[in-house]
Design a protein around this motif. Structure first.
Motif, PDB file in Angstrom:
ATOM      1  N   GLN A 277      53.678  23.623 -12.592  1.00  0.00           N
ATOM      2  CA  GLN A 277      52.791  23.115 -13.637  1.00  0.00           C
ATOM      3  C   GLN A 277      51.410  23.763 -13.577  1.00  0.00           C
ATOM      4  OE1 GLN A 277      52.984  18.893 -12.992  1.00  0.00           O
ATOM      5  NE2 GLN A 277      54.687  18.600 -14.424  1.00  0.00           N
ATOM      6  N   LEU A 278      50.902  23.938 -12.379  1.00  0.00           N
ATOM      7  CA  LEU A 278      49.576  24.549 -12.246  1.00  0.00           C
ATOM      8  C   LEU A 278      49.580  26.000 -12.722  1.00  0.00           C
ATOM      9  CD1 LEU A 278      48.363  23.135  -8.806  1.00  0.00           C
ATOM     10  CD2 LEU A 278      47.481  22.575 -11.073  1.00  0.00           C
ATOM     11  N   THR A 280      51.761  27.543 -14.786  1.00  0.00           N
ATOM     12  CA  THR A 280      52.011  27.664 -16.223  1.00  0.00           C
ATOM     13  C   THR A 280      50.836  27.148 -17.048  1.00  0.00           C
ATOM     14  OG1 THR A 280      53.179  25.544 -16.164  1.00  0.00           O
ATOM     15  CG2 THR A 280      54.513  27.531 -16.000  1.00  0.00           C
ATOM     16  N   THR A 281      50.173  26.117 -16.566  1.00  0.00           N
ATOM     17  CA  THR A 281      49.004  25.609 -17.274  1.00  0.00           C
ATOM     18  C   THR A 281      47.905  26.665 -17.340  1.00  0.00           C
ATOM     19  OG1 THR A 281      49.466  23.321 -16.629  1.00  0.00           O
ATOM     20  CG2 THR A 281      47.212  23.833 -17.308  1.00  0.00           C
ATOM     21  N   GLY A 282      47.708  27.382 -16.236  1.00  0.00           N
ATOM     22  CA  GLY A 282      46.699  28.442 -16.233  1.00  0.00           C
ATOM     23  C   GLY A 282      47.033  29.556 -17.210  1.00  0.00           C
ATOM     24  N   LEU A 284      49.106  29.433 -19.848  1.00  0.00           N
ATOM     25  CA  LEU A 284      49.110  28.928 -21.220  1.00  0.00           C
ATOM     26  C   LEU A 284      47.691  28.703 -21.736  1.00  0.00           C
ATOM     27  CD1 LEU A 284      52.115  26.434 -21.065  1.00  0.00           C
ATOM     28  CD2 LEU A 284      52.053  28.679 -22.158  1.00  0.00           C
ATOM     29  N   ALA A 285      46.800  28.263 -20.872  1.00  0.00           N
ATOM     30  CA  ALA A 285      45.407  28.076 -21.278  1.00  0.00           C
ATOM     31  C   ALA A 285      44.772  29.415 -21.660  1.00  0.00           C
ATOM     32  CB  ALA A 285      44.621  27.421 -20.145  1.00  0.00           C
TER      33      ALA A 285
END
Length: 311
Positions: A277-278, A280-282, A284-285
């Motif tokens: 999650q960390l 992919t969140t980075g 995607l952001a």
């Protein structure tokens, strides 16, 4: 306009006069414009630019400090030359190398010519060694083999420079961005001088930022148009590990053992999910940020004032 020279500056008041003079002497036979981008200076840099500006000098003054990459992007956006040169404002790069680099670009059919600080005049432990480590990592991970990613002195064709997509602190990765655009690049030794006035704005702390930006560059190189190749692989591995752990715990549960308090249960499920999650969140952001700016033609900076020397 043959050439646009883009120079980000911040607190370089003592370097402004010799900088403008050196550029003008080096390019006396070339039609050029000089674009100085003030990145939130707190000294008399702006005052001195206006004082010593020549008729072909422009000043873009930011409302606050945004960083070297953003200042460089603003200057490139403003540039009107067929070719665009980026240069440091601390007099460590030598403008006299520019004509040689232009000749190499035009005669060799290149889109980008990058400088190599062959005899670099910087400290060994705080500048040279971290730079060598960063250069090695970038070459190995991106497959773009240049000798010196940290040398700001570069010559670009206009279309390449304006399509680099400079955001955040990606100026060190300009060769990688140019390669993604499809540019043909080469490099050449250039002069490098010790800093005489002012202080360096960069220290060993930026090495860690370079590493995080390198991860982003690898992502854009390999997965920008096929993100599921990355996320699908990570997700598959994560799911497989989780299933193995869960299956093992299920088996021992059948034999009557308690699994609810086992650390393995928490480690197998929670840490793998948080890690994915960390990451992919980075990513995607970052993609969302680019979409926000590019789809709406927005710029990640604000120019407070413009100044241009009149004839």
């Amino acid at each position: 306009m043959k050439l646009s020279v883009v120079i980000p500056v911040m607190d370089e008041e003592d370097n402004i006069k010799p900088l403008i003079e050196q550029v003008d002497v080096a390019l006396k036979d070339i039609e050029y414009e000089l674009i100085l981008v003030d990145d939130g200076s707190s000294d008399r840099t702006i005052e001195f630019i206006k004082k010593y500006a020549l008729k072909n000098t422009k000043l873009l003054e930011f409302n606050r400090n945004y960083g070297q990459t953003t200042a460089m992007a603003a200057g490139i956006d403003e540039a009107k030359g067929e070719l665009i040169v980026t240069l440091d404002g601390d007099l460590q790069n030598d403008p006299s190398d520019i004509p040689m680099m232009i000749e190499l670009l035009e005669n060799g059919g290149y889109d980008v010519v990058a400088g190599i600080r062959a005899k670099r005049k910087d400290g060994m432990f705080l500048r040279k060694i971290p730079s060598k480590i960063a250069n090695w990592l970038i070459r190995k991970w991106t497959g773009v083999y240049l000798s010196d990613y940290g040398c700001t002195l570069k010559v670009f064709k206009n279309d390449v420079a304006k399509n680099l997509g400079l955001y955040g602190e990606l100026h060190r990765f300009i060769p990688v961005l140019a390669k993604l655009y499809g540019a043909k690049m080469t490099e050449i030794d250039v002069k490098h001088h010790a800093r005489i006035h002012g202080e360096s704005k960069y220290g060993i702390g930026r090495t860690f930022k370079v590493f995080s930006d390198l991860l982003l560059m690898v992502f854009f190189q390999k997965y920008n148009t096929k993100p599921m190749h990355l996320f699908g692989t990570l997700g598959g591995i994560s799911f497989a590990v989780g299933m193995i752990i869960n299956f093992y715990l299920f088996i021992i549960k059948l034999f009557g053992e308690d699994i609810g308090t086992r650390p393995l249960f928490t480690v197998g499920v929670t840490l793998s999910l948080i890690g994915v999650q960390l990451i992919t969140t980075g990513f995607l952001a970052e993609i969302l940020m680019r979409t926000y700016y590019e789809s709406q033609s927005k710029k990640p900076y604000v120019i407070k004032r413009r100044f241009e020397k009149e004839d």
